[in-house]
Motif scaffolding. Sequence first.
Motif, PDB file in Angstrom:
ATOM      1  N   SER A  21      -1.647   8.215   9.771  1.00 55.43           N
ATOM      2  CA  SER A  21      -2.254   8.942  11.028  1.00 55.43           C
ATOM      3  C   SER A  21      -3.292   9.977  10.451  1.00 55.43           C
ATOM      4  CB  SER A  21      -1.109   9.629  11.837  1.00 55.43           C
ATOM      5  OG  SER A  21      -0.836  10.709  11.012  1.00 55.43           O
ATOM      6  N   GLN A  22      -3.610  10.442   9.065  1.00 51.03           N
ATOM      7  CA  GLN A  22      -4.472  11.291   8.791  1.00 51.03           C
ATOM      8  C   GLN A  22      -5.560  10.514   8.314  1.00 51.03           C
ATOM      9  OE1 GLN A  22      -2.527  13.748   5.690  1.00 51.03           O
ATOM     10  NE2 GLN A  22      -1.529  15.054   7.244  1.00 51.03           N
ATOM     11  N   LEU A  23      -5.658   9.209   8.223  1.00 51.26           N
ATOM     12  CA  LEU A  23      -6.798   8.592   7.798  1.00 51.26           C
ATOM     13  C   LEU A  23      -7.862   8.467   8.934  1.00 51.26           C
ATOM     14  CD1 LEU A  23      -5.047   5.393   6.102  1.00 51.26           C
ATOM     15  CD2 LEU A  23      -5.728   7.681   5.174  1.00 51.26           C
ATOM     16  N   SER A  24      -8.901   8.781   8.775  1.00 54.43           N
ATOM     17  CA  SER A  24     -10.156   8.945   9.902  1.00 54.43           C
ATOM     18  C   SER A  24     -10.568   7.737  10.052  1.00 54.43           C
ATOM     19  CB  SER A  24     -11.380   9.690   9.383  1.00 54.43           C
ATOM     20  OG  SER A  24     -11.851   8.826   8.274  1.00 54.43           O
ATOM     21  N   GLY A  25     -11.290   7.328  11.200  1.00 50.78           N
ATOM     22  CA  GLY A  25     -11.598   6.311  11.773  1.00 50.78           C
ATOM     23  C   GLY A  25     -12.847   5.448  10.857  1.00 50.78           C
ATOM     24  N   GLU A  26     -13.476   6.153   9.908  1.00 45.78           N
ATOM     25  CA  GLU A  26     -14.351   5.724   9.101  1.00 45.78           C
ATOM     26  C   GLU A  26     -13.864   5.243   7.994  1.00 45.78           C
ATOM     27  OE1 GLU A  26     -14.686   8.784  10.197  1.00 45.78           O
ATOM     28  OE2 GLU A  26     -16.472   8.811  11.075  1.00 45.78           O
ATOM     29  N   CYS A  27     -12.678   5.831   7.517  1.00 45.85           N
ATOM     30  CA  CYS A  27     -11.684   5.416   6.500  1.00 45.85           C
ATOM     31  C   CYS A  27     -11.163   3.936   6.798  1.00 45.85           C
ATOM     32  CB  CYS A  27     -10.493   6.180   6.073  1.00 45.85           C
ATOM     33  SG  CYS A  27      -9.159   5.836   5.055  1.00 45.85           S
ATOM     34  N   LYS A  28     -10.571   3.957   8.091  1.00 45.60           N
ATOM     35  CA  LYS A  28      -9.963   2.549   8.708  1.00 45.60           C
ATOM     36  C   LYS A  28     -11.015   1.486   8.459  1.00 45.60           C
ATOM     37  CE  LYS A  28      -6.250   5.019  11.126  1.00 45.60           C
ATOM     38  NZ  LYS A  28      -5.409   5.363  12.202  1.00 45.60           N
ATOM     39  N   ALA A  29     -12.016   1.897   8.915  1.00 48.78           N
ATOM     40  CA  ALA A  29     -13.220   0.857   9.122  1.00 48.78           C
ATOM     41  C   ALA A  29     -13.592   0.327   7.811  1.00 48.78           C
ATOM     42  CB  ALA A  29     -14.673   1.653   9.637  1.00 48.78           C
ATOM     43  N   THR A  30     -13.502   1.194   6.734  1.00 49.01           N
ATOM     44  CA  THR A  30     -13.628   0.806   5.010  1.00 49.01           C
ATOM     45  C   THR A  30     -12.669  -0.198   4.865  1.00 49.01           C
ATOM     46  OG1 THR A  30     -14.853   2.626   4.526  1.00 49.01           O
ATOM     47  CG2 THR A  30     -13.786   1.390   2.800  1.00 49.01           C
ATOM     48  N   LEU A  31     -11.361   0.187   5.404  1.00 50.29           N
ATOM     49  CA  LEU A  31      -9.958  -0.414   4.909  1.00 50.29           C
ATOM     50  C   LEU A  31     -10.049  -1.878   5.477  1.00 50.29           C
ATOM     51  CD1 LEU A  31      -7.383   2.229   5.030  1.00 50.29           C
ATOM     52  CD2 LEU A  31      -8.128   0.910   2.949  1.00 50.29           C
ATOM     53  N   SER A  32     -10.696  -2.266   6.711  1.00 47.15           N
ATOM     54  CA  SER A  32     -10.633  -3.220   7.567  1.00 47.15           C
ATOM     55  C   SER A  32     -11.396  -4.229   6.831  1.00 47.15           C
ATOM     56  CB  SER A  32     -11.324  -3.044   8.820  1.00 47.15           C
ATOM     57  OG  SER A  32     -12.619  -2.778   8.886  1.00 47.15           O
ATOM     58  N   ARG A  33     -12.663  -3.731   5.858  1.00 46.98           N
ATOM     59  CA  ARG A  33     -13.252  -4.722   5.036  1.00 46.98           C
ATOM     60  C   ARG A  33     -12.791  -5.202   3.786  1.00 46.98           C
ATOM     61  NH1 ARG A  33     -17.094  -1.429   8.072  1.00 46.98           N
ATOM     62  NH2 ARG A  33     -17.140  -0.038   6.432  1.00 46.98           N
ATOM     63  N   VAL A  34     -11.770  -4.517   3.357  1.00 45.18           N
ATOM     64  CA  VAL A  34     -10.988  -4.648   2.005  1.00 45.18           C
ATOM     65  C   VAL A  34     -10.345  -6.081   1.870  1.00 45.18           C
ATOM     66  CG1 VAL A  34      -9.305  -3.749   0.333  1.00 45.18           C
ATOM     67  CG2 VAL A  34     -10.998  -2.189   1.221  1.00 45.18           C
ATOM     68  N   ARG A  35     -10.695  -6.720   0.600  1.00 46.00           N
ATOM     69  CA  ARG A  35     -10.236  -7.988   0.735  1.00 46.00           C
ATOM     70  C   ARG A  35      -8.963  -8.075  -0.455  1.00 46.00           C
ATOM     71  NH1 ARG A  35     -15.858 -11.178   0.513  1.00 46.00           N
ATOM     72  NH2 ARG A  35     -16.723 -10.799   2.581  1.00 46.00           N
ATOM     73  N   GLU A  36      -9.198  -6.971  -1.325  1.00 46.58           N
ATOM     74  CA  GLU A  36      -8.191  -6.987  -2.295  1.00 46.58           C
ATOM     75  C   GLU A  36      -7.559  -5.840  -2.352  1.00 46.58           C
ATOM     76  OE1 GLU A  36     -10.614 -10.133  -5.698  1.00 46.58           O
ATOM     77  OE2 GLU A  36     -10.100  -8.033  -5.873  1.00 46.58           O
ATOM     78  N   LEU A  37      -6.117  -5.798  -2.285  1.00 41.86           N
ATOM     79  CA  LEU A  37      -5.334  -4.409  -2.258  1.00 41.86           C
ATOM     80  C   LEU A  37      -4.223  -4.314  -3.209  1.00 41.86           C
ATOM     81  CD1 LEU A  37      -4.678  -1.382  -1.113  1.00 41.86           C
ATOM     82  CD2 LEU A  37      -3.419  -2.776   0.698  1.00 41.86           C
ATOM     83  N   LYS A  38      -4.244  -3.438  -4.077  1.00 43.43           N
ATOM     84  CA  LYS A  38      -3.125  -3.347  -4.944  1.00 43.43           C
ATOM     85  C   LYS A  38      -2.450  -1.835  -4.682  1.00 43.43           C
ATOM     86  CE  LYS A  38      -1.756  -2.815  -9.938  1.00 43.43           C
ATOM     87  NZ  LYS A  38      -2.390  -2.836 -11.234  1.00 43.43           N
ATOM     88  N   GLN A  39      -1.103  -2.157  -4.252  1.00 46.51           N
ATOM     89  CA  GLN A  39      -0.716  -0.815  -3.880  1.00 46.51           C
ATOM     90  C   GLN A  39       0.724  -0.628  -4.407  1.00 46.51           C
ATOM     91  OE1 GLN A  39      -0.788   0.647   0.629  1.00 46.51           O
ATOM     92  NE2 GLN A  39       0.941  -0.465   0.494  1.00 46.51           N
ATOM     93  N   THR A  40       0.902   0.455  -5.133  1.00 50.69           N
ATOM     94  CA  THR A  40       2.064   1.129  -5.796  1.00 50.69           C
ATOM     95  C   THR A  40       2.713   2.127  -4.936  1.00 50.69           C
ATOM     96  OG1 THR A  40       0.803   0.851  -7.882  1.00 50.69           O
ATOM     97  CG2 THR A  40       3.177   1.901  -7.924  1.00 50.69           C
ATOM     98  N   LEU A  41       3.996   1.681  -4.600  1.00 47.84           N
ATOM     99  CA  LEU A  41       4.912   2.619  -3.603  1.00 47.84           C
ATOM    100  C   LEU A  41       5.931   3.305  -4.278  1.00 47.84           C
ATOM    101  CD1 LEU A  41       5.247  -0.385  -1.193  1.00 47.84           C
ATOM    102  CD2 LEU A  41       4.046   1.652  -0.644  1.00 47.84           C
ATOM    103  N   TYR A  42       5.661   4.705  -3.998  1.00 43.99           N
ATOM    104  CA  TYR A  42       7.013   5.673  -4.550  1.00 43.99           C
ATOM    105  C   TYR A  42       7.825   6.038  -3.466  1.00 43.99           C
ATOM    106  CZ  TYR A  42       4.077   5.413  -8.822  1.00 43.99           C
ATOM    107  OH  TYR A  42       3.711   4.970 -10.112  1.00 43.99           O
ATOM    108  N   THR A  43       7.617   5.708  -2.198  1.00 43.20           N
ATOM    109  CA  THR A  43       8.159   6.087  -0.958  1.00 43.20           C
ATOM    110  C   THR A  43       8.225   4.910  -0.115  1.00 43.20           C
ATOM    111  OG1 THR A  43       8.290   7.976   0.757  1.00 43.20           O
ATOM    112  CG2 THR A  43       6.035   6.863   0.230  1.00 43.20           C
ATOM    113  N   PRO A  44       9.349   4.841   0.665  1.00 39.25           N
ATOM    114  CA  PRO A  44       9.365   3.578   1.748  1.00 39.25           C
ATOM    115  C   PRO A  44       8.160   3.920   2.569  1.00 39.25           C
ATOM    116  CG  PRO A  44      11.286   4.567   1.523  1.00 39.25           C
ATOM    117  CD  PRO A  44      10.415   5.659   0.732  1.00 39.25           C
TER     118      PRO A  44
END
Length: 715
Positions: A159-182
């Motif tokens: 919820s702390q991600l801004s609208g500009e950040c989410k706009a960038t993420l909407s264009r991301v095609r490759e994501l590598k995510q390492t999870l240390y929390t659910p």
Amino acid sequence: MASSGEDTCDDSDASPAAAPVADSAHLLGFSDEILLHILSHVPSTDLVLNVRRTCRKLAALCLDKSLTHTVLLQKDYEASEDKVKQLVKEIGRDMQQLSMAGCYWLSGATVEHVARCRGLVRVNLSGCPLTSLRLSKVLSALPQLRSLAIDVSPGFDASQLSGECKATLSRVRELKQTLYTPSYGVVPCCTSLEKLLLYFEILDRTREGAVLSGQLMVGQSNVPHYQHLRVFYARLAPGYINQEVVRLYLAVLSDRTPENLHAFLISVPGSFAESEATRNLLESMARNVALDALQLPKSWLNGSALLQHMKFSSPFYFSFSRCALSGGHLLQRVIDGGRDLRSLAGLNLSGCAHCLAPDCLLRKAEDDIDPTILEALVVACPNLRHLNLSAAHHHSPEGPGQHLCQLLARLPRLRSLSLPVCAVADSPPRADRAPVPPAMRAVPRGFGKKVRIGVPSISFPGPAGPQPSSVFWSLLKNVPFLDRLELIGSNFSSAMPRNEPAIRNSLPPCSRAQSVGDAEVAAISQLAFLRHLTLAQLPSILTGSGLVSIGLQCQQLQSLSLAHLGLMGSVVYMSGLSDMLKHCKRLKDLRLEQPYFSANAQFFQALSQCSALQRLCLVSRSGTLQPEAVLAFMARCLHVVVCHLFTGESLSTCRSLQQALLRSFQAERPALNVVIFPLLHEGLTDVIRDVPMVHLDEVTLFKSRVAEEPPNLWW
């Protein structure tokens, strides 16, 4: 190297007569193309902050787009906070790809400077400390971003991600995510995903002992957008919580399988029960997609006819690790299923005890393999580059051309290979073979005068090489470009498993492994391009002469992992290891796991000869160490940033040495990571959880790395 702006290598004042000589002998006499190739091997921080200031010509070349387009800071352990900030200031506007993977020593404020590199298309921030707010600030400034790698740590709040950040993420095609929390992390924001890589590193309990649950994700956005997905990869660390969370990610896939999916891989240690949702997902994939890469939990494949129904287009990677896959099933469902496997580059059959044997419920794991099955595999997959057959007993029958090594020699394109030790034995052990004399058990540990009492008179090979008649020697002769080789005992298990207490006991080696000794190890010295070597559970190593041969001939060796060599309780090969280390000038990583090992001054003096060494991990049940020798070693080896010592020393001794090392070297080595702890202490698990993932995964924990994942999975 000069750090001022003066043209210290400008030879414009040289006499005309001397100019031709200078041009032919001086580095600057090379063409720009050659110089650019040379400069491409220089770390970016040195290139921009040091080399660029030496002269006008290099100043121009160092800013060439071929060098500033891609900046790789991972494992640049000398990249301090100030250097990284200055680097971004100097060439940030030119960067299009930036990898800071594993730069755990940089602060969040420094990582935030990435926001100044507005032209970035790809950025890897795995292992970097970033809060939700800082991540939002960085991504908001990168409108052209298409590839992203990040960690999702406790406290992450989408919820702390801004609208500009989410706009960038909407264009991301490759994501590598390492999870240390659910958490779903940023996946729900990535509406254009084509490649999703998930690494689950969630511990079942917090430091305070509270039990975690995937129910923490209830209320978070749970609608990942998978409609464009082409690659789905999930790797789970041990623990039920990781399985619980990955099921939530898979739930959406089970509702609607992406029609463009061509790689589906799930790597799970242990068992992972199949659910109704996963069954629906697999059935949907079998009906609707043609895959190029496949890896499934063993429980999803065991006893299933799933492979027969799966469609493959141009497969490049299969992993059936730990599956109860018989040779008959391998032939019927994979090799003889009418599929063209010439494109297959990676195959992982580790832990598949019966994959080279016909269907036989009464077969024992130690029985001979059926060479016709392996031959069919070799014929069907002639372009294999990565093959893993470890963690099983693959015993060859007697007879010409039927040995496993002889058949694998027909795969000249192999670049990485993992085999059980018993698989390279020339022949079954004979009843008349003399057992190893009991007197060998009395040989002193560590360095010292060679003791020959009770040792049979055997002629060991020297640096000249092994017996060329052995099948293992012939195999390696036919795969000269091998980059990674692993010989791992079928019954070997490391004393340091993941997220569990240390293992106190180990299984004895396979009987056939008794005939694999120094001569077979010396055969490895043929591999002039070898960079990574693992040797584990070779009980017949006596002098270590084979190690000396490797040190002399394998000059490209960068990582070396040795475990349980020779008789348990007797470290008699140390003189050979000492001689080997003197020649390993490019060695960067050394992992040594040996019970009763004495890490004394002589050992560290020999190790100091490895001038490029960066990471050291020693695991020794009932082992000892000399604190003064460790301090002296660290003072001599200026590039060492990882020192992990797990021995039988007391907790107070370990803590005292760890604090002394940090006080002495932390200031000048920003990436320094020191962990010194008793191996069998009950608090080991809590200590391990603080080790940076890049070191834990690559050095501290023992595992087979051949065909562990598809080649070129991430840039």
